[in-house]
Design a protein around this motif. Structure first.
Motif, mmCIF file in Angstrom:
data_model
loop_
_atom_site.group_PDB
_atom_site.id
_atom_site.type_symbol
_atom_site.label_atom_id
_atom_site.label_comp_id
_atom_site.label_asym_id
_atom_site.label_seq_id
_atom_site.Cartn_x
_atom_site.Cartn_y
_atom_site.Cartn_z
ATOM 1 N N ARG A 109 1.052 -1.223 -0.386
ATOM 2 C CA ARG A 109 0.171 0.112 0.161
ATOM 3 C C ARG A 109 0.739 1.411 -0.223
ATOM 4 N NH1 ARG A 109 -3.444 -0.064 5.145
ATOM 5 N NH2 ARG A 109 -1.420 -0.894 5.961
ATOM 6 N N ARG A 110 2.399 1.096 0.632
ATOM 7 C CA ARG A 110 2.486 2.688 0.557
ATOM 8 C C ARG A 110 4.007 3.138 -0.460
ATOM 9 N NH1 ARG A 110 2.803 5.481 5.654
ATOM 10 N NH2 ARG A 110 0.680 5.306 6.407
ATOM 11 N N ARG A 111 4.315 1.597 -0.973
ATOM 12 C CA ARG A 111 4.632 1.331 -2.220
ATOM 13 C C ARG A 111 4.758 2.555 -3.256
ATOM 14 N NH1 ARG A 111 5.742 -1.528 -6.771
ATOM 15 N NH2 ARG A 111 8.674 -1.962 -7.170
ATOM 16 N N VAL A 112 5.882 3.667 -3.367
ATOM 17 C CA VAL A 112 5.940 4.436 -4.555
ATOM 18 C C VAL A 112 6.600 4.593 -5.561
ATOM 19 C CG1 VAL A 112 4.165 5.751 -2.729
ATOM 20 C CG2 VAL A 112 6.352 6.188 -2.806
ATOM 21 N N LYS A 113 6.553 4.839 -6.483
ATOM 22 C CA LYS A 113 7.678 5.547 -7.061
ATOM 23 C C LYS A 113 7.587 7.290 -7.327
ATOM 24 C CE LYS A 113 8.370 2.631 -11.030
ATOM 25 N NZ LYS A 113 9.616 2.687 -10.655
ATOM 26 N N VAL A 114 8.927 7.952 -7.206
ATOM 27 C CA VAL A 114 9.374 9.203 -6.786
ATOM 28 C C VAL A 114 9.828 10.087 -8.467
ATOM 29 C CG1 VAL A 114 10.722 10.546 -5.498
ATOM 30 C CG2 VAL A 114 9.926 8.964 -4.154
ATOM 31 N N TYR A 115 9.000 11.090 -8.060
ATOM 32 C CA TYR A 115 8.590 11.874 -9.829
ATOM 33 C C TYR A 115 9.320 12.697 -9.647
ATOM 34 C CZ TYR A 115 7.204 7.350 -12.233
ATOM 35 O OH TYR A 115 7.224 6.121 -12.348
ATOM 36 N N THR A 116 9.947 13.661 -9.939
ATOM 37 C CA THR A 116 10.575 15.426 -10.742
ATOM 38 C C THR A 116 10.569 15.765 -11.652
ATOM 39 O OG1 THR A 116 12.761 14.555 -10.461
ATOM 40 C CG2 THR A 116 12.331 14.966 -8.447
ATOM 41 N N LEU A 117 10.032 16.977 -11.541
ATOM 42 C CA LEU A 117 9.550 17.663 -12.925
ATOM 43 C C LEU A 117 11.535 18.079 -13.723
ATOM 44 C CD1 LEU A 117 7.549 18.117 -15.319
ATOM 45 C CD2 LEU A 117 6.983 20.097 -13.921
ATOM 46 N N ASN A 118 11.326 17.671 -14.918
ATOM 47 C CA ASN A 118 12.770 18.714 -15.260
ATOM 48 C C ASN A 118 13.135 19.952 -15.587
ATOM 49 O OD1 ASN A 118 12.035 17.769 -18.091
ATOM 50 N ND2 ASN A 118 13.409 15.895 -17.598
ATOM 51 N N GLU A 119 13.797 20.095 -16.457
ATOM 52 C CA GLU A 119 13.567 21.476 -17.006
ATOM 53 C C GLU A 119 12.809 22.054 -18.273
ATOM 54 O OE1 GLU A 119 17.028 23.047 -18.193
ATOM 55 O OE2 GLU A 119 17.501 23.045 -15.565
ATOM 56 N N ASP A 120 12.808 20.438 -18.994
ATOM 57 C CA ASP A 120 11.509 19.845 -20.627
ATOM 58 C C ASP A 120 10.509 19.894 -20.006
ATOM 59 O OD1 ASP A 120 14.128 20.311 -21.984
ATOM 60 O OD2 ASP A 120 14.198 18.233 -21.687
ATOM 61 N N ARG A 121 10.271 20.133 -19.102
ATOM 62 C CA ARG A 121 8.270 19.600 -18.836
ATOM 63 C C ARG A 121 8.038 18.421 -18.380
ATOM 64 N NH1 ARG A 121 7.575 23.186 -14.877
ATOM 65 N NH2 ARG A 121 5.578 22.791 -14.472
ATOM 66 N N GLN A 122 9.515 17.612 -18.289
ATOM 67 C CA GLN A 122 9.077 15.855 -18.230
ATOM 68 C C GLN A 122 9.550 15.237 -16.943
ATOM 69 O OE1 GLN A 122 7.501 14.611 -21.345
ATOM 70 N NE2 GLN A 122 7.985 16.338 -22.465
ATOM 71 N N TRP A 123 8.378 13.741 -16.300
ATOM 72 C CA TRP A 123 9.059 13.977 -14.819
ATOM 73 C C TRP A 123 10.191 12.701 -15.674
ATOM 74 C CZ3 TRP A 123 6.413 15.905 -10.855
ATOM 75 C CH2 TRP A 123 5.582 16.359 -11.383
ATOM 76 N N ASP A 124 11.197 13.058 -14.400
ATOM 77 C CA ASP A 124 12.005 11.886 -14.330
ATOM 78 C C ASP A 124 11.935 11.454 -12.973
ATOM 79 O OD1 ASP A 124 13.591 13.150 -16.086
ATOM 80 O OD2 ASP A 124 14.928 14.448 -14.581
ATOM 81 N N ASP A 125 11.869 9.572 -13.183
ATOM 82 C CA ASP A 125 11.639 8.562 -12.115
ATOM 83 C C ASP A 125 13.083 8.847 -11.118
ATOM 84 O OD1 ASP A 125 11.586 6.536 -11.276
ATOM 85 O OD2 ASP A 125 10.960 5.010 -12.235
ATOM 86 N N ARG A 126 12.970 8.993 -10.027
ATOM 87 C CA ARG A 126 13.758 9.209 -8.839
ATOM 88 C C ARG A 126 14.087 8.237 -7.750
ATOM 89 N NH1 ARG A 126 17.227 12.700 -11.164
ATOM 90 N NH2 ARG A 126 16.521 14.600 -11.707
ATOM 91 N N GLY A 127 13.071 7.106 -8.245
ATOM 92 C CA GLY A 127 13.170 5.843 -7.702
ATOM 93 C C GLY A 127 11.978 4.882 -7.490
ATOM 94 N N THR A 128 11.901 3.447 -7.218
ATOM 95 C CA THR A 128 10.535 3.140 -6.393
ATOM 96 C C THR A 128 11.426 2.717 -4.475
ATOM 97 O OG1 THR A 128 10.856 2.193 -7.893
ATOM 98 C CG2 THR A 128 9.682 1.052 -5.941
ATOM 99 N N GLY A 129 10.291 3.348 -3.465
ATOM 100 C CA GLY A 129 10.848 2.837 -2.393
ATOM 101 C C GLY A 129 9.182 3.125 -1.400
ATOM 102 N N HIS A 130 9.131 3.046 -0.690
ATOM 103 C CA HIS A 130 8.363 3.157 0.641
ATOM 104 C C HIS A 130 8.010 4.273 1.322
ATOM 105 C CE1 HIS A 130 8.481 -1.265 -0.433
ATOM 106 N NE2 HIS A 130 7.615 -1.440 0.050
ATOM 107 N N VAL A 131 6.752 4.652 0.576
ATOM 108 C CA VAL A 131 6.524 5.654 1.790
ATOM 109 C C VAL A 131 6.205 5.439 4.014
ATOM 110 C CG1 VAL A 131 4.337 6.871 0.580
ATOM 111 C CG2 VAL A 131 5.714 8.427 1.492
ATOM 112 N N SER A 132 6.469 7.181 3.994
ATOM 113 C CA SER A 132 5.502 6.855 5.541
ATOM 114 C C SER A 132 5.943 8.561 5.732
ATOM 115 C CB SER A 132 6.373 6.812 6.093
ATOM 116 O OG SER A 132 8.199 6.655 6.332
ATOM 117 N N SER A 133 5.012 8.987 7.044
ATOM 118 C CA SER A 133 5.186 10.566 7.447
ATOM 119 C C SER A 133 5.084 10.067 9.289
ATOM 120 C CB SER A 133 3.526 10.884 7.345
ATOM 121 O OG SER A 133 2.697 10.038 8.223
ATOM 122 N N GLY A 134 6.245 11.143 9.330
ATOM 123 C CA GLY A 134 6.802 11.281 10.945
ATOM 124 C C GLY A 134 6.956 12.511 11.302
#
Length: 782
Positions: free
Chosen positions: A5-30
């Motif tokens: 359920r907490r498995r996510v991919k992290v993306y960042t938007l580059n200068e060309d307005r395209q999304w770059d994949d930064r990796g797969t992991g598990h998200v939490s809050s704290g």
């Protein structure tokens, strides 16, 4: 960490307005102490490293899209996105974000995207939500004007979007679209075009989900066919329904996946073909559309990966020898496409983690022959690139350069990646890289000299030059043992100037190391001959080749590389002695002669060191005191016949100044003989002259009879100097009356002139002009 359920991919938007994949992991809050607040944390599933640590800012606008996406901006130009594997996980994190910001989790956006003005804030407090006109054919113009007027204001855009969502307004507009088409109401269709285009610029995911639904998307495309700026409507729907065909090479059984593929294709078509090219101001208003398409593609790939039946069937047909070529191309790609895709994948791997690639190829070498090693296959693809511009070869060469770059190699306590990988590369791969070079340089000139071959050899030389600069004994041993430099210099005879310059640059890089192993190799093989020959063949042309060759010899001269200097002069001086438009070669000859002089007299080097360590600047104040003492000397104190040299020297020519080194040696020899020490004490104008010693041999005479011949600098090693008055009684015996008495400063003896001495000389000349007539006569007579 196994909770999907907490498995996510992290993306960042580059200068060309395209999304770059930064990796797969598990998200939490704290709560993160360093950030002083509740934060989102994503740890990589591969190694547990921290992919994201982002504080939940109370004022940041977070958007929830498509049930599994959360998008927000960390800074002005830094957008982030979390793509969840499951909707439940997205809902959990969204509730945490809304809890921190005090928002209702049912909203899709927590803040206004752009801060509105104070006036708009005031209006917002006092005015209700935006009220839309009733959706009727007769009010289309009014609706179009309302949409256009709302776009400049962030607050009005937000109100308009909410009104469109809540009232199901888009579907009502599409019903009117059918009416207008049936009535051929062109004016109404033009208004609908403006309205739908404006809704796209609202940049709202919730509105896109309505417009891109199966029941609405073709009508939306139909509205966008009636651009008022065009004389005729476009036929986009006809193209999508009749021309464009969806072909399943392998049947897709999942209806949701199939619907997602159709939707993504159509939305991509809207972005690329239907919507007008956005202006600078409108481009950012379509960022959500870009994101919608990107994450749709991510979802499609994820669904295909989960469909084991589809992938099993795909690879079974690809590997089946009975599959014909046409079917194979439908299943995958042709050779060119495969090669391009493989290069892209390899590029991503090398850029992401070059150490991982190095580790793989070194393990591969333990099991396979050199011919099928990954790096050697890459080199062969580079060599066999059929593109006339060698576009693929250039890309592959850049990847090889990254792999052999020591700057990105790791060093641990137990092993050094640089040592291991470079040892592997020079043993298993370097011979494959240099094969085209060695095959083309067996004679005195390149055996193949066409443009494409020259380009390939230039690429190889570029990488070899990089190796010379960044590798140590590996490349040195390879060059010397394989006689690589001699082969490279054959390319100096190429008709392509860029290739000849690459060869010269390679040699210049080697010389720049000032390594005597390389230097002995160059001299033993007479490897300056191709360079000198190219220089002479170039003639009087003032071009890059001419300048580059001269710069190389100038480097040898300036850096005083003794072995190469001697080699060049002894073997090539006759060919170069007539080159007089630069002083480089004459300077090399001078260096060579100085070396010979030092070899003939080994003590010279130590003397030069002594001289360098005892250079002192003349003190102008001392000089002025001496001048005053000389001016105050009575004429009767001067002995007739003595040559008097004034304490100020005029600027001399270099030819008139004796070599300070030889004169210092002369003084040293004089001191070793019987020395006569004469203590001269002279009263000048009632004042006592300083005491000093003057040593000379009675057999040595220096005749200075005029100011021009008195070119020895005061206090120079070869001219015994006196800080007292010239011509003092008893200073020089009668038997040595030919020896000139030279007035010098009373400070330290200086071995060299300094630039500001000329200014002192000018002042001395001015003083001479103001002398009494009798003083001038004595100077002129001297």
């Amino acid at each position: 960490m196994t909770d999907t359920r907490r498995r996510v991919k992290v993306y960042t938007l580059n200068e060309d307005r395209q999304w770059d994949d930064r990796g797969t992991g598990h998200v939490s809050s704290g709560y993160v102490e360093r950030l002083k607040g509740m934060s989102l944390l994503v740890r990589a599933e591969s190694d547990g490293s921290l992919l994201l640590e982002s504080k939940i800012n109370p004022n940041t606008a977070y958007q929830k899209q498509q049930d599994t996406l959360i998008v927000w901006s960390e800074a002005e130009n830094y957008d982030l996105a979390l793509s969840f594997q499951e909707k439940a996980g997205c809902d959990e994190i969204w509730e945490k974000i809304c809890q921190v910001q005090g928002k209702d989790p049912s909203v899709d956006i927590t803040q206004d995207l752009v801060d509105e003005s104070e006036e708009e804030r005031f209006d917002d407090m006092s005015s209700p939500g935006l009220e839309l006109p009733s959706c009727e054919l007769s009010r289309l113009e009014e609706i179009a004007e309302l949409v256009a007027s709302s776009l400049p204001s962030p607050l009005r855009r937000e109100k308009l979007a909410l009104a469109l969502e809540n009232e199901g307004y888009i579907k009502k507009l599409l019903e009117i679209f059918h009416v207008c088409e049936d009535l051929e109401n062109i004016e109404g269709l033009h208004h609908l075009y403006e309205i739908i285009k404006g809704i796209f610029l609202l940049n709202r995911t919730a509105l896109f989900e309505v417009m891109f639904s199966e029941e609405c998307i073709m009508d939306v495309i139909g509205c966008l066919e009636y651009d008022p700026s065009l004389s005729q409507s476009r036929k986009h729907r006809e193209f999508l329904t009749k021309t464009a065909k969806f072909k399943e090479v392998i049947p897709i059984s999942d209806p949701e996946l199939k619907q997602k593929i159709h939707q993504t294709y159509r939305v991509q078509y809207i972005q690329d073909m239907v919507l007008p090219t956005p202006s600078v101001f409108e481009e950012n208003m379509l960022s959500t559309l870009h994101s919608f398409i990107f994450f749709n593609k991510v979802e499609i790939v994820g669904m295909l990966q989960e469909d084991e039946k589809f992938l099993t069937e795909l690879f079974a047909q690809l590997t089946d020898e009975a599959t014909d070529e046409e079917k194979r191309q439908e299943l995958g790609m042709d050779d060119v496409q495969v090669r391009s895709a493989a290069t892209d994948i390899f590029s991503y791997l090398v850029e992401y983690n070059p150490s991982m690639v190095r580790e793989f190829v070194m393990q591969e070498a333990q099991q396979n022959d050199d011919d099928i090693l990954l790096i050697n296959l890459i080199i062969e693809h580079m060599i066999c690139d059929t593109d006339p511009e060698l576009g693929g070869a250039v890309q592959l060469m850049g990847l090889l350069r990254t792999l052999v770059d020591p700057e990105n190699m790791l060093a641990t306590a137990n092993k050094t990646e640089k040592t291991e990988f470079l040892g592997f590369f020079y043993k298993h791969c370097m011979h494959v890289l240099t094969a085209p070079l060695l095959a083309n340089t067996t004679e005195d000139k390149p055996s193949k000299d066409d443009f494409q071959t020259a380009q390939l050899l230039a690429l190889i030389l570029e990488l070899l030059t990089f190796c010379v600069e960044h590798h140590t004994y590996h490349i040195k041993n390879y060059i010397i043992n394989k006689d690589i430099l001699r082969r490279v210099l054959v390319l100096m005879a190429s008709k392509h100037a860029f290739l000849a310059l690459c060869a010269l640059r390679f040699k210049r890089k080697i010389i720049g190391l000032k390594d005597e192993f390389y230097n002995r190799y160059i001299m033993k093989s007479f490897l300056f001959e191709p360079v000198v020959k190219a220089f002479l063949n170039n003639g009087s042309r003032y071009n890059l080749m001419n300048s580059a060759i001269i710069e190389m010899f100038e480097f040898i001269r300036v850096e005083d590389i003794k072995s190469l200097t001697a080699h060049v002069i002894e073997n090539y001086w006759k060919a170069l002695e007539d080159v007089d438009y630069v002083q480089t070669f004459k300077g090399l000859k001078l260096r060579f002669e100085q070396q010979r002089e030092r070899q003939d007299n080994p003590k010279l080097d130590s003397m030069r060191s002594i001289l360098r360590n005892h250079r002192y600047r003349r003190d102008a104040r001392t000089l002025e005191d001496e001048e005053e003492m000389w001016f105050n000397t009575d004429e009767d104190d001067m002995e007739d016949g003595e040559a008097v040299v004034p304490p100020s020297d005029k600027t001399k020519n270099d030819d008139d100044i004796m070599d300070p080194i030889s004169k210092f040696m002369e003084r040293k020899k004089l001191k070793e003989s019987e020395e006569k020490e004469v203590l001269l004490k002279t009263n000048l104008s009632g004042r006592q002259s300083p005491s000093f010693k003057l040593s000379f041999s009675g057999g040595t005479k220096t005749n200075l009879t005029s100011q021009s011949s008195a070119s020895n600098l005061p206090g120079s090693p070869g001219s015994p100097g006196s800080p007292g008055s010239p011509g003092s009684p008893g200073s020089v015996s009668k038997s040595t009356s030919q020896m000139a008495a030279i007035t010098t400063k009373g400070g330290l003896v200086g071995l060299v002139d300094y630039p500001d001495d000329d200014e002192e000389d000018d002042e001395d000349e001015d003083k001479e002009e103001t002398l009494p007539l009798s003083k001038k006569a004595k100077l002129e007579s001297s």
